[in-house]
Scaffold this active site. Sequence first.
Site, PDB file in Angstrom:
ATOM      1  N   CYS A 152      -5.535  -1.159  -2.524  1.00  0.00           N
ATOM      2  CA  CYS A 152      -6.001  -0.907  -3.879  1.00  0.00           C
ATOM      3  C   CYS A 152      -6.135  -2.219  -4.661  1.00  0.00           C
ATOM      4  CB  CYS A 152      -5.085   0.091  -4.582  1.00  0.00           C
ATOM      5  SG  CYS A 152      -5.876   0.890  -6.005  1.00  0.00           S
ATOM      6  N   HIS A 156      -4.334   4.786  -0.473  1.00  0.00           N
ATOM      7  CA  HIS A 156      -2.888   4.791  -0.653  1.00  0.00           C
ATOM      8  C   HIS A 156      -2.244   5.708   0.393  1.00  0.00           C
ATOM      9  CE1 HIS A 156      -2.554   2.494  -4.366  1.00  0.00           C
ATOM     10  NE2 HIS A 156      -3.579   3.172  -4.847  1.00  0.00           N
TER      11      HIS A 156
END
Length: 506
Positions: free
Chosen positions: A333, A445
Site C-alpha cells: 500500500c 493488504h
Amino acid sequence: MLQGTASDVGKSLLTAALCRIFKQDGYRVAPFKSQNMSNNSYVTPDGKEIGRAQGMQADACGIAATTDMNPILLKPSREMSAQVVVHGKPFRDLGAREYRESYLPHAEGIVKEALGRLRAAYDIVVIEGAGSPAEVNLKDRDIVNMRLAGWADAPVLLVADIDRGGVFASVVGTLELLEPHERERVRGVIINKFRGDASLLRPGIDWLERRIGKPVVGVVPYLPDLALEDEDSASLDGKRRLAGGAPSADRRLDIAVLRLPRISNFTDVDPLLSEPDTVVRYVASVADWGEPDAVILPGSKNTAEDLRFLRAAGLEAKLLAFAERGGRVVGICGGYQMMGRRLLDPEGVESAAAETAGIGLLPLETVFAADKRTERVTGKAAMKFGAGREVNVEGYEIHMGRTVALEPADAPFRLRPLRLPEEPGSWHRDGAMSADGKVWGTYLHDVFHNDALRREWLNELRADKGLAPLLEATRFGELRKQAFDRLAEHVRKHLDVGNIYRMMEG
C-alpha cells in the site's frame, strides 16, 4: 463495558476474550467501540472500513463485522488532524478542535443508533472504551467512555496494566477523578498483564478493595505469543520483543520492517511472527538496520511525510543500496507507493506537498485523490515462485492513491472484488515487480496471511541463503482460531466470570 486507566492496558484483547467466552457459553454476542483512533483498519465484507480491533473481536464472536461495531474511526494523518471515517466511509479531515466542538454533538446520535441496532440483534454487547475515562478536559463531550456507559446503562469494569507500574495509584486516581454517579457505575477492577507470584500481590489487592470499596474481579497474567491483532502502533515495541532475539546467520531469516511514524495496517506482517524460521524486526534508524534477508515497506497514513522521514533518517539510502545488491524488498500500500518515481497530491489529500520524488525502485507514479477504495478481493499471485506455480490469494484493498506504470512492468497479482462474480470484466492487475521478481509492491493488504504465498516467499529467502525449503506451510488462520480459544481459556481461569454475569443481570 471495559474501560481502562490508560491506553494500551489491554482493553481490546480482554474485550475479545469476553466475546469468545460469552459465545462459548451459548450467547449471541457482538463487540462495540463507538469511536476508535487507529491507523490499523479492517474492511468489512461489504467493503466498509472500521478499526482492526473491532474486526478481530467480531471474529472472536464468530460473526461478520459491520460498521455498527465501530461507527466512527479517526485515522491520524497530520499533526493535530485526522481523517474522520463514519460508518466505514471517509467524511473529511478535521482538526482536533473542530472535531470536538463541531462534530462530536452530531456524533452522539450516530453512536446511539449503532449501539441500539446491535442491542436489538444480539444477546450481549461488549463495549470497549478508549484511553481513560478520567480525562477531565474531554468529559463534557465524551462519546466513548462514561457518558456512553450511561446511555447504555452498562456496568463498567476498569482495566489497569500492572506491567507498566503504579497499578494501585492508577486505579485509585482514576476513580477519584470520576463523578460520584460515574464511580457508582464501575462495578469492579481487572488487573492485567501480571508477571510473577500472585500471592505477593494479595496484600495490595486487599488494600485496594478496602480503599475503593469495589472487588478486583481478576488478576490476568501476561499471555505471550498470542497471534491476534493489535489496535495501534503503541504495541510495536512489544511485538519486536516477542519476535525473538538476534537471528542465527545459518538458520533464521531476518526480516526488517521499516517503522514509519504514521505506519498503518502493520498487521500485514503478523503471520511472519508465527513462522519458525523467521525473526521480524521493526527498524526506525540506520543503527537498527543490521543485515536483513528482506525488507518490508508497510502501509502509511501519510505516504509523502513518511517518505521524507526515511530520507532524513538515512533509511532510503540503506534501502537503495540493499536493493542494488540484489536484496528482496516488498512494499504494501503506502510502501508500494513510495517505491515508485513520483507521488502527486494536487488536492492536498495527504500532504501539503504537491509532488514528492519517490524512491525509484519501480517505474510508477501515484496520484492521490479524495475517493478511497475499500474492497475485499480474491485472486492469484501472478508471480511464479520457485515451485513454478500460481498461488491463490485473498485480502483487502484500502487506499486513496491511484498508481500507474510509467514503463512496462509485470504485475505480481491478478485480483477481483470478492463481492463480484468471476467473469472477465471483474479482474484487474495489481502491483508491480522488478524483472527478477526480487522487488515487488502491491495494494493487497493481508498478503502474507495467505499461507502458501508466505511459505513460497520465505523459501525463496531460504534459497538465497543456501538453505533447504520448508515444505510445511504454517496455517495462520488455524493459529488465530486457536489463539481466540487460548485467550478465552486463560481469561476464564483468572477472571470471576460468574460475578461478571451477575453484574450484567443487575
